[in-house]
Write a protein that holds these residues in place. Structure first.
Motif, PDB file in Angstrom:
ATOM      1  N   ALA A  50       0.828  -1.205   0.000  1.00  0.00           N
ATOM      2  CA  ALA A  50       0.000   0.000   0.000  1.00  0.00           C
ATOM      3  C   ALA A  50       0.867   1.262   0.000  1.00  0.00           C
ATOM      4  CB  ALA A  50      -0.936   0.012   1.207  1.00  0.00           C
ATOM      5  N   ILE A  51       2.156   1.102   0.310  1.00  0.00           N
ATOM      6  CA  ILE A  51       3.095   2.227   0.306  1.00  0.00           C
ATOM      7  C   ILE A  51       4.074   2.092  -0.852  1.00  0.00           C
ATOM      8  CG2 ILE A  51       4.915   3.407   1.619  1.00  0.00           C
ATOM      9  CD1 ILE A  51       3.415   2.499   4.168  1.00  0.00           C
ATOM     10  N   VAL A  52       4.656   0.900  -1.009  1.00  0.00           N
ATOM     11  CA  VAL A  52       5.572   0.627  -2.119  1.00  0.00           C
ATOM     12  C   VAL A  52       5.138  -0.681  -2.778  1.00  0.00           C
ATOM     13  CG1 VAL A  52       7.948   0.199  -2.820  1.00  0.00           C
ATOM     14  CG2 VAL A  52       7.492   1.825  -0.994  1.00  0.00           C
ATOM     15  N   PRO A  53       4.375  -0.581  -3.857  1.00  0.00           N
ATOM     16  CA  PRO A  53       3.907  -1.787  -4.550  1.00  0.00           C
ATOM     17  C   PRO A  53       4.994  -2.352  -5.466  1.00  0.00           C
ATOM     18  CG  PRO A  53       3.059   0.166  -5.618  1.00  0.00           C
ATOM     19  CD  PRO A  53       3.829   0.644  -4.424  1.00  0.00           C
ATOM     20  N   PRO A  54       4.862  -3.624  -5.863  1.00  0.00           N
ATOM     21  CA  PRO A  54       5.894  -4.247  -6.695  1.00  0.00           C
ATOM     22  C   PRO A  54       6.123  -3.550  -8.035  1.00  0.00           C
ATOM     23  CG  PRO A  54       4.187  -5.848  -6.080  1.00  0.00           C
ATOM     24  CD  PRO A  54       3.784  -4.527  -5.524  1.00  0.00           C
ATOM     25  N   TYR A  55       5.086  -3.001  -8.641  1.00  0.00           N
ATOM     26  CA  TYR A  55       5.238  -2.352  -9.944  1.00  0.00           C
ATOM     27  C   TYR A  55       5.331  -0.831  -9.811  1.00  0.00           C
ATOM     28  CZ  TYR A  55       4.458  -6.431 -13.010  1.00  0.00           C
ATOM     29  OH  TYR A  55       4.567  -7.605 -13.703  1.00  0.00           O
ATOM     30  N   TRP A  56       5.979  -0.360  -8.768  1.00  0.00           N
ATOM     31  CA  TRP A  56       6.156   1.079  -8.569  1.00  0.00           C
ATOM     32  C   TRP A  56       6.773   1.720  -9.811  1.00  0.00           C
ATOM     33  CZ3 TRP A  56      11.042   2.815  -9.222  1.00  0.00           C
ATOM     34  CH2 TRP A  56      12.082   1.890  -9.059  1.00  0.00           C
ATOM     35  N   HIS A  57       7.645   0.982 -10.493  1.00  0.00           N
ATOM     36  CA  HIS A  57       8.362   1.517 -11.654  1.00  0.00           C
ATOM     37  C   HIS A  57       7.443   1.768 -12.850  1.00  0.00           C
ATOM     38  CE1 HIS A  57       8.379  -2.891 -11.847  1.00  0.00           C
ATOM     39  NE2 HIS A  57       8.309  -2.741 -13.156  1.00  0.00           N
ATOM     40  N   ARG A  58       6.216   1.306 -12.811  1.00  0.00           N
ATOM     41  CA  ARG A  58       5.258   1.501 -13.906  1.00  0.00           C
ATOM     42  C   ARG A  58       4.371   2.733 -13.683  1.00  0.00           C
ATOM     43  NH1 ARG A  58       5.782  -1.560 -18.419  1.00  0.00           N
ATOM     44  NH2 ARG A  58       6.831  -3.502 -17.951  1.00  0.00           N
ATOM     45  N   HIS A  59       4.661   3.509 -12.638  1.00  0.00           N
ATOM     46  CA  HIS A  59       3.808   4.654 -12.297  1.00  0.00           C
ATOM     47  C   HIS A  59       4.673   5.890 -12.051  1.00  0.00           C
ATOM     48  CE1 HIS A  59       0.208   2.185 -12.021  1.00  0.00           C
ATOM     49  NE2 HIS A  59       1.036   1.245 -11.570  1.00  0.00           N
ATOM     50  N   ASP A  60       4.539   6.867 -12.945  1.00  0.00           N
ATOM     51  CA  ASP A  60       5.352   8.085 -12.849  1.00  0.00           C
ATOM     52  C   ASP A  60       5.269   8.738 -11.479  1.00  0.00           C
ATOM     53  OD1 ASP A  60       6.205   7.788 -15.451  1.00  0.00           O
ATOM     54  OD2 ASP A  60       4.828   9.282 -16.272  1.00  0.00           O
ATOM     55  N   GLU A  61       4.082   8.801 -10.911  1.00  0.00           N
ATOM     56  CA  GLU A  61       3.918   9.465  -9.621  1.00  0.00           C
ATOM     57  C   GLU A  61       4.739   8.781  -8.530  1.00  0.00           C
ATOM     58  OE1 GLU A  61       0.136   6.968 -10.318  1.00  0.00           O
ATOM     59  OE2 GLU A  61       1.762   7.824 -11.461  1.00  0.00           O
ATOM     60  N   LEU A  62       4.879   7.469  -8.601  1.00  0.00           N
ATOM     61  CA  LEU A  62       5.680   6.733  -7.622  1.00  0.00           C
ATOM     62  C   LEU A  62       7.171   6.868  -7.929  1.00  0.00           C
ATOM     63  CD1 LEU A  62       3.485   3.520  -7.299  1.00  0.00           C
ATOM     64  CD2 LEU A  62       3.518   5.530  -5.807  1.00  0.00           C
ATOM     65  N   ILE A  63       7.522   6.865  -9.192  1.00  0.00           N
ATOM     66  CA  ILE A  63       8.925   7.040  -9.580  1.00  0.00           C
ATOM     67  C   ILE A  63       9.465   8.363  -9.053  1.00  0.00           C
ATOM     68  CG2 ILE A  63      10.482   7.443 -11.545  1.00  0.00           C
ATOM     69  CD1 ILE A  63       8.584   5.488 -13.130  1.00  0.00           C
ATOM     70  N   GLU A 102      -1.217   7.661  -0.728  1.00  0.00           N
ATOM     71  CA  GLU A 102      -2.221   8.337  -1.567  1.00  0.00           C
ATOM     72  C   GLU A 102      -1.998   8.021  -3.046  1.00  0.00           C
ATOM     73  OE1 GLU A 102      -2.547  12.531  -0.869  1.00  0.00           O
ATOM     74  OE2 GLU A 102      -2.650  12.248   1.305  1.00  0.00           O
ATOM     75  N   TRP A 103      -0.725   8.067  -3.491  1.00  0.00           N
ATOM     76  CA  TRP A 103      -0.424   7.771  -4.895  1.00  0.00           C
ATOM     77  C   TRP A 103      -0.834   6.344  -5.238  1.00  0.00           C
ATOM     78  CZ3 TRP A 103      -0.158  11.922  -7.334  1.00  0.00           C
ATOM     79  CH2 TRP A 103       0.687  12.978  -7.025  1.00  0.00           C
ATOM     80  N   VAL A 104      -0.519   5.398  -4.363  1.00  0.00           N
ATOM     81  CA  VAL A 104      -0.850   3.999  -4.627  1.00  0.00           C
ATOM     82  C   VAL A 104      -2.364   3.819  -4.695  1.00  0.00           C
ATOM     83  CG1 VAL A 104      -0.732   1.642  -3.696  1.00  0.00           C
ATOM     84  CG2 VAL A 104       1.314   3.090  -3.707  1.00  0.00           C
ATOM     85  N   ALA A 105      -3.089   4.453  -3.784  1.00  0.00           N
ATOM     86  CA  ALA A 105      -4.553   4.355  -3.802  1.00  0.00           C
ATOM     87  C   ALA A 105      -5.117   4.957  -5.090  1.00  0.00           C
ATOM     88  CB  ALA A 105      -5.142   5.049  -2.582  1.00  0.00           C
ATOM     89  N   THR A 106      -4.544   6.063  -5.526  1.00  0.00           N
ATOM     90  CA  THR A 106      -5.016   6.723  -6.743  1.00  0.00           C
ATOM     91  C   THR A 106      -4.722   5.905  -7.991  1.00  0.00           C
ATOM     92  OG1 THR A 106      -4.739   8.909  -5.752  1.00  0.00           O
ATOM     93  CG2 THR A 106      -4.788   8.813  -8.155  1.00  0.00           C
ATOM     94  N   CYS A 107      -3.509   5.358  -8.069  1.00  0.00           N
ATOM     95  CA  CYS A 107      -3.140   4.652  -9.297  1.00  0.00           C
ATOM     96  C   CYS A 107      -3.702   3.233  -9.335  1.00  0.00           C
ATOM     97  CB  CYS A 107      -1.634   4.661  -9.516  1.00  0.00           C
ATOM     98  SG  CYS A 107      -0.652   3.651  -8.419  1.00  0.00           S
ATOM     99  N   GLY A 108      -4.013   2.646  -8.211  1.00  0.00           N
ATOM    100  CA  GLY A 108      -4.687   1.357  -8.204  1.00  0.00           C
ATOM    101  C   GLY A 108      -3.787   0.145  -8.321  1.00  0.00           C
ATOM    102  N   THR A 109      -2.490   0.321  -8.183  1.00  0.00           N
ATOM    103  CA  THR A 109      -1.599  -0.833  -8.225  1.00  0.00           C
ATOM    104  C   THR A 109      -1.652  -1.559  -6.881  1.00  0.00           C
ATOM    105  OG1 THR A 109       0.623  -1.574  -8.814  1.00  0.00           O
ATOM    106  CG2 THR A 109       0.482   0.459  -7.544  1.00  0.00           C
ATOM    107  N   ARG A 110      -1.499  -2.874  -6.940  1.00  0.00           N
ATOM    108  CA  ARG A 110      -1.601  -3.693  -5.724  1.00  0.00           C
ATOM    109  C   ARG A 110      -0.467  -4.718  -5.698  1.00  0.00           C
ATOM    110  NH1 ARG A 110      -5.828  -4.607  -8.570  1.00  0.00           N
ATOM    111  NH2 ARG A 110      -5.666  -6.866  -8.459  1.00  0.00           N
ATOM    112  N   LEU A 111      -0.478  -5.556  -4.697  1.00  0.00           N
ATOM    113  CA  LEU A 111       0.530  -6.598  -4.566  1.00  0.00           C
ATOM    114  C   LEU A 111       0.467  -7.589  -5.725  1.00  0.00           C
ATOM    115  CD1 LEU A 111       2.748  -8.048  -2.952  1.00  0.00           C
ATOM    116  CD2 LEU A 111       0.921  -9.250  -1.725  1.00  0.00           C
ATOM    117  N   ASP A 112      -0.737  -7.944  -6.141  1.00  0.00           N
ATOM    118  CA  ASP A 112      -0.894  -9.011  -7.137  1.00  0.00           C
ATOM    119  C   ASP A 112      -1.371  -8.540  -8.507  1.00  0.00           C
ATOM    120  OD1 ASP A 112      -3.403  -8.279  -6.284  1.00  0.00           O
ATOM    121  OD2 ASP A 112      -4.166 -10.321  -6.113  1.00  0.00           O
ATOM    122  N   GLY A 113      -1.679  -7.264  -8.653  1.00  0.00           N
ATOM    123  CA  GLY A 113      -2.167  -6.765  -9.932  1.00  0.00           C
ATOM    124  C   GLY A 113      -1.834  -5.296 -10.132  1.00  0.00           C
ATOM    125  N   ASP A 114      -1.759  -4.917 -11.388  1.00  0.00           N
ATOM    126  CA  ASP A 114      -1.406  -3.543 -11.718  1.00  0.00           C
ATOM    127  C   ASP A 114      -2.187  -3.108 -12.943  1.00  0.00           C
ATOM    128  OD1 ASP A 114       0.590  -1.256 -11.270  1.00  0.00           O
ATOM    129  OD2 ASP A 114       0.844  -1.684 -13.400  1.00  0.00           O
TER     130      ASP A 114
END
Length: 167
Positions: A50-63, A102-114
């Motif tokens: 919920a803070i650092v998801p596995p596919y963080w690299h696929r989301h500009d806001e997280l990068i 907040e970024w993770v909640a907005t972008c919708g990436t999760r542990l098992d899906g992106d």
């Protein structure tokens, strides 16, 4: 997990990274450096997806958020930093965790899906086709493919610019 940084072996202190302007070689080095930092951060602080998801690299806001946090870490834990800099980093890390959540909640990436971050279309803009949700099977393999694709894109762009400049 030890954290080695490309910035640690540079002659000059780290400066801000503008991901939009990096050439292919610099981007590859920075991607790998940031990935090591993110993996260390996740492990050292027990951060949830919920803070650092596995596919963080696929989301500009997280990068951008994680990159800024990384550079701030390097500055605050540098040998010439103020002795109080590490506590400032911890305070700022607390703020960053709230933003990351907040970024993770907005972008919708999760542990098992992106899925790609949803974009609001402004009046007059054309709809951009974005992929659907994908199942996350192998984060490390996806990261490698992501970096390879990004580096190739940057090389192609540079080749186009070079051809235009050289006529």
């Amino acid at each position: 997990m030890p954290m080695m940084s490309a910035a640690a072996i540079r002659d000059e202190p780290p400066g801000p990274i503008n991901w939009n302007l990096l050439d292919a070689e610099a981007a590859e080095a920075e991607w790998r450096d940031l990935d090591r930092f993110v993996l260390w951060l996740k492990t050292a602080f027990g951060l949830s997806p919920a803070i650092v998801p596995p596919y963080w690299h696929r989301h500009d806001e997280l990068i951008w958020e994680l990159s800024a946090l990384h550079l701030h870490f390097l500055a605050c834990f540098d040998e010439i930093a103020s002795p109080s800099a590490p506590i400032a980093w911890m305070r700022d890390f607390s703020d960053a965790r709230h933003r990351l959540r907040e970024w993770v909640a907005t972008c919708g990436t999760r542990l098992d899906g992106d899925r790609p971050t949803r974009q609001s279309r402004w009046p007059g803009e054309t709809a951009e086709t974005r992929g659907g949700e994908v199942k996350i099977a192998d984060r490390a393999a996806d990261f490698e493919e992501f970096v390879r694709t990004d580096v190739l894109r940057r090389r192609r762009t540079q080749a186009i610019v070079d051809r235009q400049l050289l006529g």
